[in-house]
Write a protein that holds these residues in place. Structure first.
Motif, PDB file in Angstrom:
ATOM      1  N   GLY A 200       1.874  -0.061  -3.849  1.00 27.93           N
ATOM      2  CA  GLY A 200       1.828   0.953  -4.593  1.00 27.93           C
ATOM      3  C   GLY A 200       2.119   0.713  -6.009  1.00 27.93           C
ATOM      4  O   GLY A 200       3.085  -0.033  -6.385  1.00 27.93           O
ATOM      5  N   ALA A 201       1.474   1.430  -6.966  1.00 30.53           N
ATOM      6  CA  ALA A 201       1.532   1.146  -8.411  1.00 30.53           C
ATOM      7  C   ALA A 201       3.130   1.083  -8.854  1.00 30.53           C
ATOM      8  O   ALA A 201       3.671   0.681  -9.733  1.00 30.53           O
ATOM      9  CB  ALA A 201       0.714   2.132  -9.370  1.00 30.53           C
ATOM     10  N   GLY A 202       3.720   2.304  -8.087  1.00 27.96           N
ATOM     11  CA  GLY A 202       5.185   2.700  -8.484  1.00 27.96           C
ATOM     12  C   GLY A 202       6.331   1.614  -7.544  1.00 27.96           C
ATOM     13  O   GLY A 202       7.494   2.079  -7.820  1.00 27.96           O
ATOM     14  N   SER A 203       5.763   0.810  -7.245  1.00 29.33           N
ATOM     15  CA  SER A 203       6.790  -0.077  -6.349  1.00 29.33           C
ATOM     16  C   SER A 203       7.566  -0.734  -7.250  1.00 29.33           C
ATOM     17  O   SER A 203       7.269  -1.340  -8.336  1.00 29.33           O
ATOM     18  CB  SER A 203       6.047  -1.190  -5.421  1.00 29.33           C
ATOM     19  OG  SER A 203       5.233  -0.571  -4.510  1.00 29.33           O
ATOM     20  N   ALA A 204       8.858  -0.867  -6.856  1.00 29.37           N
ATOM     21  CA  ALA A 204      10.080  -1.477  -7.772  1.00 29.37           C
ATOM     22  C   ALA A 204       9.969  -2.733  -7.804  1.00 29.37           C
ATOM     23  O   ALA A 204       9.588  -3.404  -6.943  1.00 29.37           O
ATOM     24  CB  ALA A 204      11.491  -1.059  -7.143  1.00 29.37           C
ATOM     25  N   PRO A 205      10.276  -3.334  -9.143  1.00 28.75           N
ATOM     26  CA  PRO A 205      10.112  -4.724  -9.088  1.00 28.75           C
ATOM     27  C   PRO A 205      10.944  -5.844  -8.270  1.00 28.75           C
ATOM     28  O   PRO A 205      10.606  -6.757  -7.722  1.00 28.75           O
ATOM     29  CB  PRO A 205      10.707  -5.146 -10.395  1.00 28.75           C
ATOM     30  CG  PRO A 205      10.439  -3.731 -11.190  1.00 28.75           C
ATOM     31  CD  PRO A 205      10.728  -2.860 -10.212  1.00 28.75           C
TER      32      PRO A 205
ATOM     33  N   GLU B  22       1.552  10.431   6.231  1.00 27.02           N
ATOM     34  CA  GLU B  22       0.855   9.673   5.098  1.00 27.02           C
ATOM     35  C   GLU B  22       1.916   9.779   3.799  1.00 27.02           C
ATOM     36  O   GLU B  22       2.375  10.848   3.397  1.00 27.02           O
ATOM     37  CB  GLU B  22      -0.440  10.387   4.642  1.00 27.02           C
ATOM     38  CG  GLU B  22      -1.393  10.220   5.578  1.00 27.02           C
ATOM     39  CD  GLU B  22      -2.871  10.427   5.399  1.00 27.02           C
ATOM     40  OE1 GLU B  22      -3.138  10.310   4.094  1.00 27.02           O
ATOM     41  OE2 GLU B  22      -3.689  10.983   6.140  1.00 27.02           O
ATOM     42  N   LEU B  23       2.291   8.706   3.513  1.00 26.55           N
ATOM     43  CA  LEU B  23       3.444   8.338   2.273  1.00 26.55           C
ATOM     44  C   LEU B  23       2.632   8.573   1.048  1.00 26.55           C
ATOM     45  O   LEU B  23       1.855   7.356   0.588  1.00 26.55           O
ATOM     46  CB  LEU B  23       4.160   7.255   2.497  1.00 26.55           C
ATOM     47  CG  LEU B  23       4.944   7.221   3.958  1.00 26.55           C
ATOM     48  CD1 LEU B  23       5.541   5.789   4.170  1.00 26.55           C
ATOM     49  CD2 LEU B  23       5.983   8.527   3.864  1.00 26.55           C
ATOM     50  N   THR B  24       2.760   9.117   0.112  1.00 24.52           N
ATOM     51  CA  THR B  24       2.036   9.510  -1.255  1.00 24.52           C
ATOM     52  C   THR B  24       2.550   8.431  -1.942  1.00 24.52           C
ATOM     53  O   THR B  24       3.729   8.096  -2.482  1.00 24.52           O
ATOM     54  CB  THR B  24       2.257  10.944  -1.737  1.00 24.52           C
ATOM     55  OG1 THR B  24       1.873  11.991  -1.204  1.00 24.52           O
ATOM     56  CG2 THR B  24       1.624  11.172  -3.127  1.00 24.52           C
ATOM     57  N   GLY B  25       1.469   7.684  -2.855  1.00 26.20           N
ATOM     58  CA  GLY B  25       1.869   6.442  -3.799  1.00 26.20           C
ATOM     59  C   GLY B  25       2.111   5.158  -3.093  1.00 26.20           C
ATOM     60  O   GLY B  25       2.417   4.576  -3.915  1.00 26.20           O
ATOM     61  N   VAL B  26       2.408   5.491  -1.780  1.00 28.82           N
ATOM     62  CA  VAL B  26       2.754   3.855  -1.138  1.00 28.82           C
ATOM     63  C   VAL B  26       1.527   3.337  -0.668  1.00 28.82           C
ATOM     64  O   VAL B  26       0.544   3.712  -0.207  1.00 28.82           O
ATOM     65  CB  VAL B  26       3.621   4.282   0.005  1.00 28.82           C
ATOM     66  CG1 VAL B  26       4.029   3.135   0.850  1.00 28.82           C
ATOM     67  CG2 VAL B  26       4.943   5.097  -0.529  1.00 28.82           C
ATOM     68  N   GLY B  27       1.701   1.756  -0.956  1.00 30.65           N
ATOM     69  CA  GLY B  27       0.638   0.812  -0.612  1.00 30.65           C
ATOM     70  C   GLY B  27       0.738   0.407   0.983  1.00 30.65           C
ATOM     71  O   GLY B  27       1.143   1.334   1.693  1.00 30.65           O
ATOM     72  N   HIS B  28       0.391  -0.827   1.115  1.00 29.63           N
ATOM     73  CA  HIS B  28       0.346  -1.326   2.720  1.00 29.63           C
ATOM     74  C   HIS B  28       1.627  -1.723   3.040  1.00 29.63           C
ATOM     75  O   HIS B  28       1.834  -1.824   4.269  1.00 29.63           O
ATOM     76  CB  HIS B  28      -0.494  -2.663   2.227  1.00 29.63           C
ATOM     77  CG  HIS B  28      -0.774  -3.301   3.761  1.00 29.63           C
ATOM     78  ND1 HIS B  28      -1.777  -2.639   4.782  1.00 29.63           N
ATOM     79  CD2 HIS B  28      -0.511  -4.622   4.284  1.00 29.63           C
ATOM     80  CE1 HIS B  28      -1.671  -3.431   5.971  1.00 29.63           C
ATOM     81  NE2 HIS B  28      -0.954  -4.325   5.607  1.00 29.63           N
ATOM     82  N   MET B  29       2.649  -2.198   2.082  1.00 23.54           N
ATOM     83  CA  MET B  29       4.090  -2.693   2.474  1.00 23.54           C
ATOM     84  C   MET B  29       5.023  -1.550   2.976  1.00 23.54           C
ATOM     85  O   MET B  29       6.049  -1.484   2.536  1.00 23.54           O
ATOM     86  CB  MET B  29       4.419  -3.666   1.561  1.00 23.54           C
ATOM     87  CG  MET B  29       3.638  -4.826   1.115  1.00 23.54           C
ATOM     88  SD  MET B  29       3.218  -5.673   2.848  1.00 23.54           S
ATOM     89  CE  MET B  29       2.861  -7.323   1.799  1.00 23.54           C
ATOM     90  N   THR B  30       4.718  -0.621   3.664  1.00 24.56           N
ATOM     91  CA  THR B  30       5.104   0.407   4.015  1.00 24.56           C
ATOM     92  C   THR B  30       6.811   0.196   4.553  1.00 24.56           C
ATOM     93  O   THR B  30       7.823   1.010   3.796  1.00 24.56           O
ATOM     94  CB  THR B  30       4.823   1.566   5.015  1.00 24.56           C
ATOM     95  OG1 THR B  30       4.497   0.706   5.998  1.00 24.56           O
ATOM     96  CG2 THR B  30       3.732   2.142   4.660  1.00 24.56           C
ATOM     97  N   PRO B  31       7.277  -0.658   5.491  1.00 23.44           N
ATOM     98  CA  PRO B  31       8.676  -1.047   5.556  1.00 23.44           C
ATOM     99  C   PRO B  31       9.280  -1.509   4.445  1.00 23.44           C
ATOM    100  O   PRO B  31      10.647  -1.091   4.310  1.00 23.44           O
ATOM    101  CB  PRO B  31       8.645  -1.870   6.852  1.00 23.44           C
ATOM    102  CG  PRO B  31       7.049  -1.761   7.443  1.00 23.44           C
ATOM    103  CD  PRO B  31       6.236  -1.447   5.988  1.00 23.44           C
ATOM    104  N   VAL B  32       8.947  -2.008   3.480  1.00 26.93           N
ATOM    105  CA  VAL B  32       9.495  -2.399   2.031  1.00 26.93           C
ATOM    106  C   VAL B  32       9.563  -1.392   0.842  1.00 26.93           C
ATOM    107  O   VAL B  32      10.412  -1.314   0.342  1.00 26.93           O
ATOM    108  CB  VAL B  32       8.890  -3.942   1.665  1.00 26.93           C
ATOM    109  CG1 VAL B  32       9.733  -4.025   0.410  1.00 26.93           C
ATOM    110  CG2 VAL B  32       9.013  -4.879   2.840  1.00 26.93           C
ATOM    111  N   GLU B  33       8.251  -0.750   1.022  1.00 19.81           N
ATOM    112  CA  GLU B  33       7.859   0.126  -0.363  1.00 19.81           C
ATOM    113  C   GLU B  33       8.857   1.407   0.179  1.00 19.81           C
ATOM    114  O   GLU B  33       9.323   2.172  -0.761  1.00 19.81           O
ATOM    115  CB  GLU B  33       6.705   0.354  -0.336  1.00 19.81           C
ATOM    116  CG  GLU B  33       5.915  -0.762  -0.725  1.00 19.81           C
ATOM    117  CD  GLU B  33       4.203  -0.384  -1.182  1.00 19.81           C
ATOM    118  OE1 GLU B  33       4.090   0.354  -1.974  1.00 19.81           O
ATOM    119  OE2 GLU B  33       3.587  -0.749  -0.200  1.00 19.81           O
ATOM    120  N   ALA B  34       8.671   1.968   1.289  1.00 19.59           N
ATOM    121  CA  ALA B  34       9.488   3.245   1.703  1.00 19.59           C
ATOM    122  C   ALA B  34      10.154   2.959   2.971  1.00 19.59           C
ATOM    123  O   ALA B  34      10.023   3.448   4.083  1.00 19.59           O
ATOM    124  CB  ALA B  34       8.174   4.204   1.971  1.00 19.59           C
ATOM    125  N   PRO B  35      11.361   2.088   2.905  1.00 23.56           N
ATOM    126  CA  PRO B  35      12.041   1.688   4.114  1.00 23.56           C
ATOM    127  C   PRO B  35      12.866   2.952   4.691  1.00 23.56           C
ATOM    128  O   PRO B  35      13.050   3.325   5.862  1.00 23.56           O
ATOM    129  CB  PRO B  35      13.275   0.748   3.423  1.00 23.56           C
ATOM    130  CG  PRO B  35      13.211   1.125   1.876  1.00 23.56           C
ATOM    131  CD  PRO B  35      11.912   1.409   1.682  1.00 23.56           C
TER     132      PRO B  35
END
Length: 312
Positions: free
Chosen positions: A193-198, A270-283
């Motif tokens: 997702g665009a808001g993923s932390a660096p 459905e996780l808003t603003g999250v991309g494909h890497m859900t376990p890392v983006e939204a652990p």
């Protein structure tokens, strides 16, 4: 700093490691974390990843769970197979081998799969090993068919051209090269997702770029022709689904179709603003869902069974 990269980015140290032998003789690297007698969780990672993809879940769960994570064939510490060793049947064979090597007969666990790991669970849905050991399933950011037709990685109109180009990307033999600012931007656009932390983008980039080119290409061809619709219908255990709304690789249309077709579906998140890497983006969200499934389908059911035995 995100939970994924705490403790100086040192990976969780497994309590034990072992090698499972698959049906064709392939060696599958397996890590065991947490107390041996605790409620069990089995984690299957996706295409171009490895067990490190689950570090956040392992850190959070291992204190009170037996967490079993393994490298898919050709990834991480699991060697590449011989000719003909890449297929959905091989994914199912490997999962059955891991379950047999790590869980005693009759012991049930929550099985969680991300992307190709979710496809692994669908491919094994009718297998005796999965039915004997799966208390519940979590499918993260995955699809059962039409992956290239639905993918939105390439910013062009849906249609035959986009599908052909996406297929070419999946099977591209060009090396990914080192992790650079440019490669991280590309990976973030395609998979996060665009808001993923660096720091989370950095972690994903290092994992993906570490995947051997041969495994990436061979599994890419398998994904191109994927059809596991029957596997979804055969997944006869309580199954939850998680997807990111901004997933370009497996857009939410896949998660919605899977959730609608599951015999024992227990909800789509459905996780808003999250991309494909859900376990890392939204652990936190992924770990919380795993915990809920363990509590409901492993811990509480074990307690209920024990109470019935005491009464008897």
């Amino acid at each position: 700093m995100s939970r994924l990269l705490r403790r100086d980015s040192v990976p969780p140290v497994p309590a034990a490691e072992l090698t499972a032998r698959s049906a064709d003789g392939s060696r599958i690297h397996v890590e065991l974390h947490g107390p041996e007698d605790a409620p069990a969780v089995v984690l299957a990672h996706g295409w171009t990843c490895n067990t490190r993809f689950w570090d956040a879940q392992i850190r959070d769960l291992a204190a009170e769970h037996r967490v079993i994570a393994y490298d898919q064939r050709g990834h991480g510490l699991t060697p590449a197979p011989g000719p003909g060793g890449y297929s959905t049947n091989a994914l199912a064979d490997d999962l059955e081998a891991v379950l047999a090597a790590t869980l005693a007969p009759g012991r049930r666990a929550v099985l969680a799969g991300h992307s190709m790991g979710g496809m692994t669970l669908m491919a094994a849905a009718a297998r005796p090993g999965l039915r004997a050991h799966a208390a519940a399933v979590l499918l993260c950011s995955t699809g059962s068919s039409r992956l290239t037709a639905e993918a939105r990685v390439l910013p062009i109109r849906p249609g035959a051209l986009r599908t052909r180009l996406t297929s070419a990307v999946l099977g591209a033999r060009a090396p990914l090269g080192p992790v650079t600012p440019v490669s991280k931007k590309i990976l973030k656009y395609a998979t996060m997702g665009a808001g993923s932390a660096p720091d989370r983008v950095e972690a994903c980039a290092r994992i993906v770029h570490a995947c051997p080119r041969s495994a990436r290409v061979e599994w890419g061809h398998v994904l191109d022709g994927l059809d596991l619709a029957e596997g979804v219908r055969e997944l006869r255990v309580p199954t939850a689904v998680i997807a990111g709304t901004d997933d370009r690789l497996t857009p939410p249309v896949h998660a919605r179709a899977i959730a609608a077709a599951l015999p024992l579906g227990i909800g789509l998140t459905e996780l808003t603003g999250v991309g494909h890497m859900t376990p890392v983006e939204a652990p936190e969200a992924v770990t919380a869902r795993i915990r809920e499934l363990v509590t409901r389908y492993v811990t509480e059911r074990s307690a209920a069974t024990a109470e019935k035995e005491d009464v008897a």
